[in-house]
Design a protein around this motif. Structure first.
Motif, PDB file in Angstrom:
ATOM      1  N   ARG A 188      -4.776 -14.710   1.582  1.00  0.00           N
ATOM      2  CA  ARG A 188      -4.168 -14.712   0.248  1.00  0.00           C
ATOM      3  C   ARG A 188      -4.685 -13.496  -0.507  1.00  0.00           C
ATOM      4  NH1 ARG A 188      -5.454 -17.117  -5.005  1.00  0.00           N
ATOM      5  NH2 ARG A 188      -7.432 -17.806  -4.119  1.00  0.00           N
ATOM      6  N   TYR A 189      -3.753 -12.731  -1.067  1.00  0.00           N
ATOM      7  CA  TYR A 189      -4.088 -11.509  -1.793  1.00  0.00           C
ATOM      8  C   TYR A 189      -3.467 -11.533  -3.192  1.00  0.00           C
ATOM      9  CZ  TYR A 189      -4.678  -9.604   2.990  1.00  0.00           C
ATOM     10  OH  TYR A 189      -5.044  -9.388   4.296  1.00  0.00           O
ATOM     11  N   THR A 190      -4.134 -10.919  -4.157  1.00  0.00           N
ATOM     12  CA  THR A 190      -3.487 -10.602  -5.423  1.00  0.00           C
ATOM     13  C   THR A 190      -2.914  -9.196  -5.258  1.00  0.00           C
ATOM     14  OG1 THR A 190      -5.543  -9.723  -6.349  1.00  0.00           O
ATOM     15  CG2 THR A 190      -5.011 -12.028  -6.831  1.00  0.00           C
ATOM     16  N   LEU A 191      -1.878  -8.876  -6.029  1.00  0.00           N
ATOM     17  CA  LEU A 191      -1.257  -7.578  -5.853  1.00  0.00           C
ATOM     18  C   LEU A 191      -0.954  -6.932  -7.184  1.00  0.00           C
ATOM     19  CD1 LEU A 191       2.426  -7.467  -5.595  1.00  0.00           C
ATOM     20  CD2 LEU A 191       1.535  -9.708  -5.064  1.00  0.00           C
ATOM     21  N   SER A 192      -0.858  -5.615  -7.120  1.00  0.00           N
ATOM     22  CA  SER A 192      -0.321  -4.841  -8.232  1.00  0.00           C
ATOM     23  C   SER A 192       0.786  -3.993  -7.631  1.00  0.00           C
ATOM     24  CB  SER A 192      -1.405  -3.963  -8.865  1.00  0.00           C
ATOM     25  OG  SER A 192      -1.928  -3.066  -7.909  1.00  0.00           O
ATOM     26  N   GLY A 193       1.876  -3.882  -8.323  1.00  0.00           N
ATOM     27  CA  GLY A 193       2.999  -3.134  -7.775  1.00  0.00           C
ATOM     28  C   GLY A 193       4.038  -4.046  -7.161  1.00  0.00           C
ATOM     29  N   SER A 194       4.873  -3.457  -6.351  1.00  0.00           N
ATOM     30  CA  SER A 194       6.020  -4.135  -5.760  1.00  0.00           C
ATOM     31  C   SER A 194       5.638  -4.910  -4.501  1.00  0.00           C
ATOM     32  CB  SER A 194       7.093  -3.100  -5.415  1.00  0.00           C
ATOM     33  OG  SER A 194       8.046  -3.637  -4.536  1.00  0.00           O
ATOM     34  N   ALA A 195       5.930  -6.198  -4.486  1.00  0.00           N
ATOM     35  CA  ALA A 195       5.684  -7.013  -3.296  1.00  0.00           C
ATOM     36  C   ALA A 195       6.530  -6.514  -2.127  1.00  0.00           C
ATOM     37  CB  ALA A 195       5.981  -8.487  -3.590  1.00  0.00           C
ATOM     38  N   GLN A 196       7.769  -6.109  -2.415  1.00  0.00           N
ATOM     39  CA  GLN A 196       8.643  -5.599  -1.350  1.00  0.00           C
ATOM     40  C   GLN A 196       8.059  -4.340  -0.709  1.00  0.00           C
ATOM     41  OE1 GLN A 196      11.431  -6.836   0.020  1.00  0.00           O
ATOM     42  NE2 GLN A 196      11.243  -8.664  -1.226  1.00  0.00           N
ATOM     43  N   GLU A 197       7.534  -3.452  -1.525  1.00  0.00           N
ATOM     44  CA  GLU A 197       6.940  -2.216  -1.002  1.00  0.00           C
ATOM     45  C   GLU A 197       5.693  -2.520  -0.176  1.00  0.00           C
ATOM     46  OE1 GLU A 197       6.178   1.733  -0.076  1.00  0.00           O
ATOM     47  OE2 GLU A 197       8.008   0.739  -0.743  1.00  0.00           O
ATOM     48  N   LEU A 198       4.871  -3.444  -0.650  1.00  0.00           N
ATOM     49  CA  LEU A 198       3.676  -3.812   0.108  1.00  0.00           C
ATOM     50  C   LEU A 198       4.045  -4.465   1.432  1.00  0.00           C
ATOM     51  CD1 LEU A 198       1.443  -5.129  -2.795  1.00  0.00           C
ATOM     52  CD2 LEU A 198       1.284  -2.943  -1.605  1.00  0.00           C
ATOM     53  N   ALA A 199       5.078  -5.301   1.432  1.00  0.00           N
ATOM     54  CA  ALA A 199       5.535  -5.933   2.673  1.00  0.00           C
ATOM     55  C   ALA A 199       6.059  -4.874   3.647  1.00  0.00           C
ATOM     56  CB  ALA A 199       6.611  -6.971   2.371  1.00  0.00           C
ATOM     57  N   ARG A 200       6.776  -3.870   3.119  1.00  0.00           N
ATOM     58  CA  ARG A 200       7.275  -2.786   3.975  1.00  0.00           C
ATOM     59  C   ARG A 200       6.117  -2.042   4.625  1.00  0.00           C
ATOM     60  NH1 ARG A 200       7.370   2.225   4.178  1.00  0.00           N
ATOM     61  NH2 ARG A 200       6.594   2.560   2.085  1.00  0.00           N
ATOM     62  N   LYS A 201       5.077  -1.734   3.830  1.00  0.00           N
ATOM     63  CA  LYS A 201       3.901  -1.047   4.367  1.00  0.00           C
ATOM     64  C   LYS A 201       3.234  -1.886   5.457  1.00  0.00           C
ATOM     65  CE  LYS A 201       2.123   1.714   0.510  1.00  0.00           C
ATOM     66  NZ  LYS A 201       0.976   1.796  -0.421  1.00  0.00           N
ATOM     67  N   ALA A 202       3.113  -3.177   5.223  1.00  0.00           N
ATOM     68  CA  ALA A 202       2.493  -4.064   6.213  1.00  0.00           C
ATOM     69  C   ALA A 202       3.338  -4.126   7.482  1.00  0.00           C
ATOM     70  CB  ALA A 202       2.294  -5.459   5.633  1.00  0.00           C
ATOM     71  N   GLU A 203       4.641  -4.200   7.322  1.00  0.00           N
ATOM     72  CA  GLU A 203       5.525  -4.268   8.484  1.00  0.00           C
ATOM     73  C   GLU A 203       5.440  -2.982   9.320  1.00  0.00           C
ATOM     74  OE1 GLU A 203      10.136  -5.417   9.575  1.00  0.00           O
ATOM     75  OE2 GLU A 203       9.645  -4.928   7.499  1.00  0.00           O
ATOM     76  N   GLU A 204       5.358  -1.857   8.652  1.00  0.00           N
ATOM     77  CA  GLU A 204       5.311  -0.577   9.350  1.00  0.00           C
ATOM     78  C   GLU A 204       3.914  -0.236   9.880  1.00  0.00           C
ATOM     79  OE1 GLU A 204       6.887   2.267   6.581  1.00  0.00           O
ATOM     80  OE2 GLU A 204       8.940   1.510   6.806  1.00  0.00           O
ATOM     81  N   GLY A 205       2.870  -0.728   9.214  1.00  0.00           N
ATOM     82  CA  GLY A 205       1.514  -0.339   9.599  1.00  0.00           C
ATOM     83  C   GLY A 205       0.707  -1.422  10.282  1.00  0.00           C
ATOM     84  N   LEU A 206       0.642  -2.606   9.681  1.00  0.00           N
ATOM     85  CA  LEU A 206      -0.195  -3.668  10.228  1.00  0.00           C
ATOM     86  C   LEU A 206       0.476  -4.402  11.382  1.00  0.00           C
ATOM     87  CD1 LEU A 206      -2.863  -5.169  10.068  1.00  0.00           C
ATOM     88  CD2 LEU A 206      -1.862  -6.632   8.306  1.00  0.00           C
ATOM     89  N   LEU A 207       1.764  -4.651  11.288  1.00  0.00           N
ATOM     90  CA  LEU A 207       2.457  -5.379  12.351  1.00  0.00           C
ATOM     91  C   LEU A 207       2.290  -4.709  13.726  1.00  0.00           C
ATOM     92  CD1 LEU A 207       4.218  -7.657  13.403  1.00  0.00           C
ATOM     93  CD2 LEU A 207       6.220  -6.375  12.610  1.00  0.00           C
ATOM     94  N   PRO A 208       2.467  -3.397  13.855  1.00  0.00           N
ATOM     95  CA  PRO A 208       2.256  -2.788  15.179  1.00  0.00           C
ATOM     96  C   PRO A 208       0.824  -2.974  15.707  1.00  0.00           C
ATOM     97  CG  PRO A 208       3.472  -1.295  13.761  1.00  0.00           C
ATOM     98  CD  PRO A 208       3.004  -2.425  12.896  1.00  0.00           C
ATOM     99  N   ILE A 209      -0.151  -2.986  14.818  1.00  0.00           N
ATOM    100  CA  ILE A 209      -1.534  -3.229  15.238  1.00  0.00           C
ATOM    101  C   ILE A 209      -1.656  -4.648  15.782  1.00  0.00           C
ATOM    102  CG2 ILE A 209      -3.913  -3.480  14.418  1.00  0.00           C
ATOM    103  CD1 ILE A 209      -3.202  -1.207  12.371  1.00  0.00           C
TER     104      ILE A 209
END
Length: 104
Positions: A7-28
């Motif tokens: 569970r994380y708190t966020l600042s900014g766009s949730a959609q943008e953070l999800a995109r970053k996670a999909e492109e960066g963390l998911l492949p890992i």
């Protein structure tokens, strides 16, 4: 089968953070042994990350990988509030059931 929930708190766009996670963390995650699935959910200004793994040890390794990646790539955007590892008891997506002999 085991899951990692964070569970994380966020600042900014949730959609943008999800995109970053999909492109960066998911492949890992996909490159690690035991990976089964990954989901990200936004609710009331928080992000929930769920990943499924073949064993508790594999989920723990994912926890370390996620912490390292988030620290390097999202440290200004999200803050980890809690992270847990537990056994998946029921999952229609993963074929896990409480019915005897029904585990995938």
């Amino acid at each position: 089968m085991h899951g990692r929930i964070a569970r994380y708190t966020l600042s900014g766009s949730a959609q943008e953070l999800a995109r970053k996670a999909e492109e960066g963390l998911l492949p890992i995650f996909q490159s690690q042994p035991g990976f089964k699935s990954y989901s990200v959910v936004e609710s009331d200004g928080e992000i929930f990350s769920f990943s499924a793994w073949g064993s508790a040890e594999q989920a723990e390794a994912a926890n370390i990988a996620a912490a390292d990646w988030v620290s390097e790539n999202m440290s200004g955007d999200i803050q980890l509030m809690e992270s847990r590892i537990g056994e998946i008891l029921v999952s229609t997506t993963l074929g896990v059931s409480t019915t005897a002999g029904a585990r995938a």
